[in-house]
Design an enzyme around this catalytic site. Structure first.
Site, PDB file in Angstrom:
ATOM      1  CB  THR A   1      34.516  48.663  36.814  1.00  0.00           C
ATOM      2  OG1 THR A   1      34.663  47.273  37.020  1.00  0.00           O
ATOM      3  CG2 THR A   1      34.185  49.355  38.099  1.00  0.00           C
TER       4      THR A   1
ATOM      5  N   GLY B   1      37.206  41.092  42.722  1.00  0.00           N
ATOM      6  CA  GLY B   1      38.123  41.947  41.968  1.00  0.00           C
ATOM      7  C   GLY B   1      38.596  43.120  42.814  1.00  0.00           C
TER       8      GLY B   1
HETATM    9  C1  SD4 Z   1      37.162  43.601  38.164  1.00  0.00           C
HETATM   10  N1  SD4 Z   1      37.980  45.817  37.725  1.00  0.00           N
HETATM   11  O1  SD4 Z   1      36.292  42.956  38.727  1.00  0.00           O
HETATM   12  C2  SD4 Z   1      36.814  44.968  37.690  1.00  0.00           C
HETATM   13  C3  SD4 Z   1      36.219  44.859  36.360  1.00  0.00           C
HETATM   14  C4  SD4 Z   1      36.427  46.028  35.487  1.00  0.00           C
HETATM   15  O2  SD4 Z   1      36.568  47.064  33.486  1.00  0.00           O
HETATM   16  O3  SD4 Z   1      36.765  47.059  35.828  1.00  0.00           O
HETATM   17  N2  SD4 Z   1      36.320  46.015  34.269  1.00  0.00           N
HETATM   18  O4  SD4 Z   1      38.283  43.171  37.926  1.00  0.00           O
END
Ligand code: SD4
Length: 334
Positions: A194, A223
């Site tokens: 993300t 998420g």
């Molecule tokens: C999630 N935190 O949807 C996000 C994805 C993410 O590095 O950060 N990935 O869980």
């Protein structure tokens, strides 16, 4: 009491974690980066933009220009930065070109927040819009709510005239097709990165987070990224934090809020992020799992820290004195 994992699932979590971390889940990025060898200076003076991963470099540059051009509040600069990876097909975990859910449909999550009055907005499971972070801004600015999901979020985005787009790139469709042909098709737990940005201008924090989330997730899975306090939080009185990694862990610990509260109690960004990350890791280890969780925090003195449960985390910092620099995250000691 934590639910024990069945042996199948335990094997899967270990296997995917090891394979993906070894290969590094970072997407290719054509940007030429200035790569720092070490942690950032103890504190930054003046305006500041920080964000997660190497694609944060291009995002920070856009956020920096927005700050320089005098946006009404740093949250708009953070959102301007977030729109860069949202539009970049080379970033395989955010916006257009990100990874779809288990049915091959793109469902995007995003949120924004401002640290002066705690105004915030988010969208979850948004389909068919190019810039979820812009929709999140509109939720903040043009509704009395803080989070819109699914169909309602889409209707709201359309009513505000947001750009509609088929978000599944040819490359993402190919990744999905490959995943579908695998005999066992668990969603790869660490296949997601993300972008979370924090902007700081004259004591005012802004924050933005945007993602396509866990690749090939169950349809409807949300998420941490759109959830205020889990994927991001900021408060001018205490500091700011954004998170990347397995969102279920962030939600469970209300991670970003927890870090900000530790800073409110006097800890530096680094001390706060390390304390919360250690707690998260203790907890997931107690559930016999291992995964990637990274926390990026900025305190009110301009201290910056990026800490991670694995070794592959990087974060980008942009300020007046140093320009844009990519720093390695600090790996939490075993
Ligand atoms: C999630 N935190 O949807 C996000 C994805 C993410 O590095 O950060 N990935 O869980």
């Amino acid at each position: 009491m934590s639910r024990p994992l069945d042996p199948e699932r335990r094997r899967f979590l270990r296997g995917t974690g090891a394979a993906l971390l070894g290969a590094s889940a970072l997407p290719a990025c054509s940007l030429v980066t200035q790569r720092g060898n070490s942690s950032p200076p103890e504190r930054f003076e003046g305006r500041l933009v920080v964000s997660t991963w190497n694609f944060g470099m291009a995002a920070n540059a856009a956020a920096w220009s927005a700050l320089q051009s005098g946006v009404p509040h740093p949250v708009y600069a953070a959102a301007a930065g977030a729109r860069v990876p949202e539009a970049d097909p080379a970033v395989t975990s955010v916006g257009y070109g990100g990874s779809p859910n288990a049915k091959g449909v793109m469902e995007l999550d995003a949120c924004v927040m401002r640290g002066d009055n705690l105004a915030c907005g988010g969208v979850a499971g948004l389909r068919g819009f190019a810039h979820p972070v812009s929709v999140a801004l509109d939720v903040m600015d043009h509704t009395p709510h803080v989070l819109l999901v699914g169909e309602g979020a889409g209707e709201f985005a359309a009513s505000r005239g947001h750009e509609q787009r088929d978000l599944l790139s040819a490359e993402a469709a190919a990744r999905y097709a490959k995943w579908q042909t695998k005999q066992e098709r668990p969603a790869p737990i660490d296949d997601h990165d993300t972008i979370g940005l924090i902007t700081l201008d004259n004591g005012h924090f802004g924050m933005a987070v945007t993602t396509s989330g866990w690749a090939f997730k169950l349809p409807g899975r949300v998420g941490d990224s759109p959830i205020i306090g889990a994927g991001g939080y900021c408060d001018n009185e205490a500091g700011a934090c954004v998170a990347t990694g397995t969102g279920e862990e962030m939600i469970r610990h209300v991670a970003a809020f927890a870090v900000v509260e530790q800073m409110r109690n006097g800890l530096s960004a680094k001390q706060a992020a390390v304390a919360v990350l250690a707690r998260i890791r203790r907890n997931f280890r107690a559930r016999d799992m291992n995964t990637m969780v990274a926390l990026l925090a900025v305190d009110t003195s301009g201290g910056v820290a990026g800490v991670c449960t694995t070794k592959n985390f990087e974060f980008a910092v942009h300020d007046e004195d140093h320009g844009g620099v990519l720093h390695p995250g600090e790996h939490l000691a075993p």
